[in-house]
Write a protein that holds these residues in place. Structure first.
Motif, PDB file in Angstrom:
ATOM      1  N   VAL A  93      19.321  87.049  40.046  1.00 52.87           N
ATOM      2  CA  VAL A  93      19.693  85.630  39.908  1.00 52.87           C
ATOM      3  C   VAL A  93      20.331  85.252  38.725  1.00 52.87           C
ATOM      4  N   VAL A  94      21.605  84.796  38.646  1.00 56.09           N
ATOM      5  CA  VAL A  94      22.166  84.405  37.479  1.00 56.09           C
ATOM      6  C   VAL A  94      22.661  82.695  37.712  1.00 56.09           C
ATOM      7  N   GLY A  95      22.334  82.321  38.751  1.00 58.34           N
ATOM      8  CA  GLY A  95      22.492  80.916  38.868  1.00 58.34           C
ATOM      9  C   GLY A  95      21.547  80.331  39.893  1.00 58.34           C
ATOM     10  N   GLU A  96      20.638  79.174  39.478  1.00 55.75           N
ATOM     11  CA  GLU A  96      19.744  78.679  40.356  1.00 55.75           C
ATOM     12  C   GLU A  96      20.210  77.761  41.409  1.00 55.75           C
ATOM     13  N   ALA A  97      19.419  77.510  42.356  1.00 55.94           N
ATOM     14  CA  ALA A  97      19.841  76.746  43.751  1.00 55.94           C
ATOM     15  C   ALA A  97      20.566  75.607  43.407  1.00 55.94           C
ATOM     16  N   TYR A  98      21.722  75.371  44.179  1.00 58.31           N
ATOM     17  CA  TYR A  98      22.508  74.110  44.305  1.00 58.31           C
ATOM     18  C   TYR A  98      23.058  74.174  45.596  1.00 58.31           C
ATOM     19  N   ALA A  99      23.861  73.046  45.772  1.00 55.92           N
ATOM     20  CA  ALA A  99      24.252  72.678  47.202  1.00 55.92           C
ATOM     21  C   ALA A  99      25.063  73.682  47.546  1.00 55.92           C
ATOM     22  N   ASP A 100      25.081  74.178  48.887  1.00 53.96           N
ATOM     23  CA  ASP A 100      25.843  75.286  49.586  1.00 53.96           C
ATOM     24  C   ASP A 100      26.982  74.987  49.768  1.00 53.96           C
ATOM     25  N   PRO A 101      28.159  75.521  49.161  1.00 49.99           N
ATOM     26  CA  PRO A 101      29.390  75.014  49.223  1.00 49.99           C
ATOM     27  C   PRO A 101      30.036  75.792  50.640  1.00 49.99           C
ATOM     28  N   SER A 102      29.226  76.605  51.332  1.00 56.21           N
ATOM     29  CA  SER A 102      29.892  76.885  52.642  1.00 56.21           C
ATOM     30  C   SER A 102      29.580  76.112  53.840  1.00 56.21           C
ATOM     31  N   THR A 103      29.118  75.020  53.537  1.00 58.67           N
ATOM     32  CA  THR A 103      28.717  74.186  54.681  1.00 58.67           C
ATOM     33  C   THR A 103      29.187  72.719  54.736  1.00 58.67           C
ATOM     34  N   ASP A 104      29.882  72.246  55.696  1.00 60.17           N
ATOM     35  CA  ASP A 104      30.455  70.925  55.617  1.00 60.17           C
ATOM     36  C   ASP A 104      29.694  69.931  56.458  1.00 60.17           C
ATOM     37  N   ASP A 105      28.466  70.483  57.005  1.00 58.93           N
ATOM     38  CA  ASP A 105      27.895  69.790  58.305  1.00 58.93           C
ATOM     39  C   ASP A 105      26.846  68.761  57.646  1.00 58.93           C
ATOM     40  N   GLY A 106      26.951  68.557  56.378  1.00 57.19           N
ATOM     41  CA  GLY A 106      25.921  67.417  55.730  1.00 57.19           C
ATOM     42  C   GLY A 106      24.479  67.983  55.563  1.00 57.19           C
ATOM     43  N   GLY A 107      24.345  69.294  56.081  1.00 62.31           N
ATOM     44  CA  GLY A 107      23.052  69.922  56.008  1.00 62.31           C
ATOM     45  C   GLY A 107      22.321  69.951  54.758  1.00 62.31           C
ATOM     46  N   ASP A 108      20.922  70.136  54.352  1.00 67.01           N
ATOM     47  CA  ASP A 108      20.525  70.158  53.064  1.00 67.01           C
ATOM     48  C   ASP A 108      20.436  71.834  52.746  1.00 67.01           C
ATOM     49  N   TRP A 109      21.186  72.492  52.669  1.00 66.06           N
ATOM     50  CA  TRP A 109      21.333  74.090  52.433  1.00 66.06           C
ATOM     51  C   TRP A 109      21.487  74.193  50.929  1.00 66.06           C
ATOM     52  N   SER A 110      21.054  75.544  50.580  1.00 67.30           N
ATOM     53  CA  SER A 110      21.304  75.750  49.286  1.00 67.30           C
ATOM     54  C   SER A 110      21.790  77.124  49.128  1.00 67.30           C
ATOM     55  N   ALA A 111      22.258  77.330  47.774  1.00 64.95           N
ATOM     56  CA  ALA A 111      22.971  78.931  47.493  1.00 64.95           C
ATOM     57  C   ALA A 111      22.495  79.122  46.131  1.00 64.95           C
ATOM     58  N   VAL A 112      22.383  80.449  45.650  1.00 61.11           N
ATOM     59  CA  VAL A 112      22.278  80.770  44.294  1.00 61.11           C
ATOM     60  C   VAL A 112      23.356  81.801  43.970  1.00 61.11           C
TER      61      VAL A 112
END
Length: 142
Positions: A65-84
Motif C-alpha cells: 500500500v502506497v496511498g491510503e483510502a480516498y474516494a473511489d474514482p471509478s464510481t459516479d453513482d454517489g456511493g460511499d466507496w473507497s480506493a487505495v
C-alpha cells in the motif's frame, strides 16, 4: 510494523503481471461494505497477498500500500466507496493455491477460507509468513 491483507482480483480483469507492468495502481471498484471498510483500514507500508480469484484460485504475489483510502474514482453513482494505491513487491516463486491453503492446518482459520466471498480481508502476520513460505518466496529487502 506493517499490517497484512489479502486482496483478490480476477486474473482476466487485472492480473498481478499487469500490476508489475503498470508499477502502480488504484485498487478501486470494490463494492462490498466489508471489503471497503478493510480498504479504509489499510495504511501506507501495509503488505497485501495478491490472490487470483475465479480461475487460478491462488496467491500469486505481494503488493504494498502506497496511498491510503480516498474516494473511489471509478464510481459516479454517489456511493460511499473507497480506493487505495498499490505497488508490486514480488511475485511468488510458486503460486499458493486455495486447495493448498485449505489443506494446511496452520491456515485453517484464515479469512480467505472463512470469508471466501470478501475481496479484501486482513491476514495475520503468521498466516502471511506461512503463505510466503508455501510460495517459496522471501520479501526483497527495502
Amino acid at each position: 510494523m506493517p499490517g497484512y491483507w489479502l486482496i483478490k482480483s480476477e486474473p482476466d480483469a487485472y492480473p498481478y503481471a499487469q500490476l508489475v507492468k503498470d508499477k502502480r495502481t488504484a485498487w478501486d471498484g470494490v463494492r462490498s461494505f466489508e471489503a471497503r471498510n478493510n480498504l479504509r483500514g489499510m495504511r501506507v507500508g501495509d503488505l497485501c497477498l495478491y490472490y487470483h480469484s475465479m480461475t487460478d484460485k491462488a496467491v500469486v504475489g505481494v503488493a504494498r500500500v502506497v496511498g491510503e483510502a480516498y474516494a473511489d474514482p471509478s464510481t459516479d453513482d454517489g456511493g460511499d466507496w473507497s480506493a487505495v494505491d498499490m505497488v508490486p513487491v514480488t511475485a511468488l516463486k510458486q503460486p499458493v493455491t486455495l486447495a493448498a491453503v485449505k489443506a494446511d492446518p496452520a491456515l485453517a482459520d484464515t479469512l480467505l477460507v472463512r470469508r471466501s466471498r470478501v475481496s479484501v480481508v486482513p491476514v495475520s502476520r503468521p498466516h502471511f509468513e506461512r503463505i510466503l513460505a508455501l510460495g517459496k518466496t522471501k520479501l526483497p529487502r527495502k
